[in-house]
Design a protein around this motif. Structure first.
Motif, short mmCIF file in Angstrom:
data_model
loop_
_atom_site.label_atom_id
_atom_site.label_comp_id
_atom_site.label_asym_id
_atom_site.label_seq_id
_atom_site.Cartn_x
_atom_site.Cartn_y
_atom_site.Cartn_z
N LEU A 1 0.82 -1.21 0.00
CA LEU A 1 0.00 0.00 0.00
C LEU A 1 0.85 1.26 0.00
O LEU A 1 0.65 2.16 -0.83
N THR A 2 1.79 1.36 0.93
CA THR A 2 2.56 2.61 1.05
C THR A 2 3.48 2.83 -0.14
O THR A 2 3.64 3.96 -0.61
N VAL A 3 4.08 1.77 -0.64
CA VAL A 3 5.05 1.93 -1.73
C VAL A 3 4.36 2.24 -3.05
O VAL A 3 4.75 3.17 -3.77
N THR A 4 3.32 1.48 -3.40
CA THR A 4 2.67 1.70 -4.70
C THR A 4 1.64 2.82 -4.66
O THR A 4 1.36 3.43 -5.69
N GLY A 5 1.02 3.05 -3.50
CA GLY A 5 -0.05 4.03 -3.42
C GLY A 5 -1.34 3.57 -4.05
O GLY A 5 -2.24 4.39 -4.30
N HIS A 6 -1.49 2.26 -4.29
CA HIS A 6 -2.69 1.75 -4.94
C HIS A 6 -3.73 1.33 -3.90
O HIS A 6 -3.42 0.61 -2.94
N ALA A 7 -4.96 1.72 -4.12
CA ALA A 7 -6.04 1.47 -3.16
C ALA A 7 -6.32 -0.02 -2.97
O ALA A 7 -6.81 -0.43 -1.92
N GLU A 8 -6.02 -0.82 -3.97
CA GLU A 8 -6.30 -2.25 -3.90
C GLU A 8 -5.73 -2.88 -2.64
O GLU A 8 -6.36 -3.75 -2.02
N TRP A 9 -4.53 -2.47 -2.25
CA TRP A 9 -3.87 -3.12 -1.12
C TRP A 9 -4.56 -2.78 0.20
O TRP A 9 -4.61 -3.62 1.11
N ALA A 10 -5.09 -1.61 0.31
CA ALA A 10 -5.88 -1.27 1.50
C ALA A 10 -7.16 -2.10 1.55
O ALA A 10 -7.57 -2.56 2.61
N ASP A 11 -7.80 -2.27 0.39
CA ASP A 11 -8.98 -3.14 0.33
C ASP A 11 -8.64 -4.53 0.85
O ASP A 11 -9.40 -5.14 1.60
N ARG A 12 -7.48 -5.02 0.45
CA ARG A 12 -7.07 -6.38 0.81
C ARG A 12 -6.76 -6.48 2.31
O ARG A 12 -7.06 -7.49 2.95
N ILE A 13 -6.14 -5.45 2.87
CA ILE A 13 -5.86 -5.45 4.31
C ILE A 13 -7.15 -5.50 5.10
O ILE A 13 -7.30 -6.28 6.04
N GLU A 14 -8.11 -4.66 4.73
CA GLU A 14 -9.38 -4.64 5.45
C GLU A 14 -10.08 -6.00 5.37
O GLU A 14 -10.62 -6.49 6.37
N ARG A 15 -10.08 -6.60 4.21
CA ARG A 15 -10.74 -7.89 4.05
C ARG A 15 -10.13 -8.94 4.98
O ARG A 15 -10.84 -9.69 5.65
N ALA A 16 -8.80 -8.98 5.02
CA ALA A 16 -8.12 -9.97 5.86
C ALA A 16 -8.33 -9.70 7.34
O ALA A 16 -8.58 -10.62 8.12
N VAL A 17 -8.24 -8.45 7.77
CA VAL A 17 -8.36 -8.12 9.19
C VAL A 17 -9.79 -8.29 9.68
O VAL A 17 -10.05 -8.91 10.72
N PHE A 18 -10.76 -7.74 8.94
CA PHE A 18 -12.15 -7.77 9.40
C PHE A 18 -12.74 -9.18 9.39
O PHE A 18 -13.71 -9.44 10.12
N ASN A 19 -12.19 -10.07 8.57
CA ASN A 19 -12.75 -11.42 8.47
C ASN A 19 -11.85 -12.43 9.16
O ASN A 19 -12.12 -12.85 10.28
N ALA A 20 -10.76 -12.80 8.53
CA ALA A 20 -9.86 -13.79 9.14
C ALA A 20 -9.31 -13.31 10.48
O ALA A 20 -9.23 -14.09 11.44
N GLY A 21 -8.95 -12.03 10.57
CA GLY A 21 -8.34 -11.51 11.79
C GLY A 21 -9.27 -11.55 12.98
O GLY A 21 -8.87 -11.89 14.10
N LEU A 22 -10.53 -11.19 12.79
CA LEU A 22 -11.49 -11.21 13.89
C LEU A 22 -12.06 -12.59 14.13
O LEU A 22 -12.53 -12.90 15.22
N GLY A 23 -12.01 -13.44 13.10
CA GLY A 23 -12.58 -14.77 13.23
C GLY A 23 -11.71 -15.78 13.95
O GLY A 23 -12.18 -16.84 14.35
N CYS A 24 -10.42 -15.48 14.14
CA CYS A 24 -9.50 -16.44 14.75
C CYS A 24 -9.41 -16.28 16.26
O CYS A 24 -8.68 -17.03 16.92
N VAL A 25 -10.12 -15.30 16.83
CA VAL A 25 -10.10 -15.08 18.28
C VAL A 25 -11.53 -15.06 18.82
O VAL A 25 -12.47 -14.72 18.10
#
Length: 664
Positions: free
Chosen positions: A307-331
């Motif tokens: 995200l920071t290096v390329t400045g492309h929004a796609e990577w932020a979308d991907r971070i949110e998807r992983a954190v809000f789903n897999a990240g919250l689902g494992c605890v």
């Protein structure tokens, strides 16, 4: 994205709130953790983390109940195959999460505890400057501990940290960086230190090591089109190394290698909750394979650099998807237990329910505070603090970037004028976000706001007047901002039903996946498992859980029913004060028509394999189930089997299936 020589030196001088911009070829820059304040549900999550496992190392046992990096960690109660460096890797994960959590919540006890290990490590450097325990040959733990030192520098601006790291990295030979397991990941810290000290020897050393090759994800492997089967943590950690070389050198070949390796990971191993299979190796994209909790933390950390290096929004979308789903689902929702392996479909979670080939039938998919191998019990503390630390970024023009969404605020200084931006939102449950500018006098700066790629449409306004914006980009508002200015983003996020070819279908809306929360029976598991090497939680409030299905889970999507039902929509509750990932408080749900099928647990103890569409045995029973956000669940059905058609699927009446359910 090439940069001129003039731009290089300009980027080194630009700063927001005193944070130097050191990556000349990066679009955006992190390092603002001192200035970010989480609010709303994110603040609630972090406070549950504080009173949960992070604040109770006695509950998660060894090695977290030791001195961490503030002294010698003696070996005790480790599994028989544990390496001597493991306890330093594991406690480095924990220290990084502990510090970041302490910084964003202002918890001085956490801060002092984490910084104590940094001071000890610097004060006990070897004569040649080498950091870390002298008895441990592996340089991988220092690659992890560097991140704790990095965030401490961002918070304190303590010059002793980059000075110590400079001596440390110069003490490592190219052979030492290349030949050891994951040693090459030390280039992350080496390049960061170069960005602070400008010692050209560090950059030359990093390039020489990477170009030497011979490590698992070297340029040859990253650039190949062949699928890669690799330990998940290793893949996720090494992804970012060529990307960081690009950020400091501007050499396009490094960027191309990083993007190619990441696309292969996505192509060959990605699961719908945003994290690749990793149990423990990347194993294709079968829903029947889990991912390791370490990889949720490590993959999203690497995506932050994309995200920071390329400045492309796609990577932020991907971070949110992983954190809000897999990240919250494992605890568990009180942050008092975690899974080592977790998956999109979890129909049972007990001390004998691991359905992966690795450690099959053992404790690795159970929600518990302690695990046979301790790494995930340390790495889980990083997931949300990492997210918060990159919610807000800076750009190369002295502007502010709203990159990852959620209730929060940032307090900074632009052109010596204090500026605070509050982000008022119920995101990700609401797709409306309001930013309010607070400043004692008007100040001009660029304000960049991510427009997610999943948005069907978006409307961006400044004080009610529309501003051009396009999904999958960052919109830029460059103007003289005044106190009370409001910037509003409203996005259209329709419910979508997605298909995984040859496997099943799932439902999503915006960054959230939706799951059927399987009715469950939860009991404390007091079994003494031989594989735990005698480790036990020293806090009775932190328990191991046996979670079994207490109702039907044998549902499939019948596309004919879907077409008859029409477009799926999300039902919204009135705003409540409850934590939205507690299932009883979830503000959003989706009604899904389904058909019952013949589908039972394997031997009554393991997840059943997802039946291929042509192998589904359907019944005549049609029901409507309620889907809730994945992160609200423990037992869940996310990817549904598919009834292809009456002609290709066997049909049966409901009686045999009811008998099968009773038998379970």
């Amino acid at each position: 994205m090439e940069m001129t020589k003039k731009g290089f030196f300009l980027s080194l001088m630009l700063a927001v709130s005193g944070v130097a911009i050191a990556q000349p070829y990066a679009a955006y820059h992190d390092g603002l953790i001192r200035h970010i304040q989480p609010k709303g549900w994110i603040n609630e999550f972090l406070n549950r983390q504080r009173t949960g496992m992070t604040g109770h190392p006695e509950a998660i046992a060894y090695p977290y109940n030791t001195c961490l990096w503030a002294g010698e960690i003696a070996r005790q109660n480790e599994c028989s195959f544990a390496k001597d460096w493991w306890r330093y890797e594991q406690s480095a994960y924990y220290t990084d999460g502990l510090l970041r959590l302490g910084y964003v919540l202002g918890d001085t006890a956490f801060i002092n505890k984490g910084e104590r290990g940094i001071r000890y490590t610097i004060d006990h450097a070897q004569p040649n400057g080498r950091l870390g325990n002298v008895k441990i040959e592996s340089q991988w733990p220092m690659a992890v501990f560097f991140r704790a030192m990095k965030v401490a520098y961002e918070y304190r601006a303590d010059a002793a940290i980059p000075q110590a790291l400079e001596r440390h990295y110069l003490s490592l030979s190219v052979d030492q960086l290349v030949k050891g397991r994951r040693h090459i990941v030390n280039l992350e810290g080496m390049l960061w230190t170069y960005g602070i000290t400008h010692n050209a020897q560090l950059l030359a050393h990093a390039e020489q090591a990477y170009n030497r090759g011979g490590f698992e994800l070297d340029a040859r492997t990253a650039g190949s089109d062949k699928p890669i089967r690799m330990h998940g943590v290793t893949y996720c950690e090494m992804l970012k190394i060529p990307l960081l070389l690009y950020a400091y050198t501007g050499k396009r070949q490094y960027l191309d290698l990083a993007l190619h390796a990441e696309r292969k990971l996505e192509r060959d191993h990605m699961l719908p909750d945003g994290v690749p299979t990793s149990a423990e190796f990347t194993s294709g994209n079968s829903i029947d394979i889990a991912h390791e909790t370490c990889d949720i933390a490590d993959y999203t950390w690497s995506l932050g650099y994309f995200l920071t290096v390329t400045g492309h929004a796609e990577w932020a979308d991907r971070i949110e998807r992983a954190v809000f789903n897999a990240g919250l689902g494992c605890v568990t929702k009180d942050f008092k237990s975690l899974q080592y392996f977790s998956s999109a479909n979890q129909l049972i979670a007990t001390g004998t329910s691991d359905n992966n080939a690795f450690k099959r039938g053992k404790t690795w998919m159970q929600y518990r505070p302690i695990h046979e191998t301790e790494c995930c019990a340390g790495n889980v503390h990083r997931i949300m603090p990492n997210y918060v630390s990159r919610m807000w970024l800076t750009d190369n023009q002295g502007g502010v970037v709203a990159a990852l969404f959620g209730p929060s605020c940032i307090s900074t200084s632009i052109n010596k004028v204090p500026v605070q931006i509050t982000e008022n939102t119920r995101y990700p449950f609401s797709t409306q976000i309001e930013f309010t500018i607070h400043t004692p006098k008007s100040v001009k700066f660029p304000f960049r706001i991510r427009i997610p790629g999943w948005a069907k449409s978006a409307r961006l306004t400044v004080n009610g007047r529309s501003v051009l914006c396009t999904p999958a980009t960052f919109a830029t508002i460059s103007r003289k901002f005044r106190d009370g200015d409001k910037v509003c983003l409203t996005m259209d996020a329709p419910v979508k039903v997605q298909t995984i070819a040859g496997q099943g279908m799932y439902v999503e809306r915006g960054p959230l996946l939706y799951s059927y929360a399987i009715p469950q029976t939860v009991t404390e598991d007091t079994t003494t498992y031989a594989n735990m090497s005698g480790k036990k939680s020293a806090n009775p409030d932190f328990k191991c859980w046996s979670i079994r299905p207490a109702g039907a889970f044998n549902y499939a999507i019948d596309p004919t029913l879907l077409s008859q039902h029409g477009a799926l929509t999300a039902a919204h509750k009135e705003q409540t004060d409850g934590y939205p990932f507690d299932i009883q408080n979830t503000p959003e749900s989706i009604q899904l028509p389904v058909r019952r099928i013949v589908w039972t647990l394997q031997n009554g103890t393991l997840n059943p394999l997802l039946p291929a569409p042509g192998k589904v045995v359907a019944t005549d029973t049609v029901e409507t189930v309620t889907l809730v956000p994945y992160g609200c669940t423990e037992l869940r059905l996310t990817v549904f089997p598919v009834v292809k058609s009456a002609s290709c699927c066997q049909r049966t009446d409901t009686a045999p299936q009811q008998a099968a359910i009773r038998k379970e």
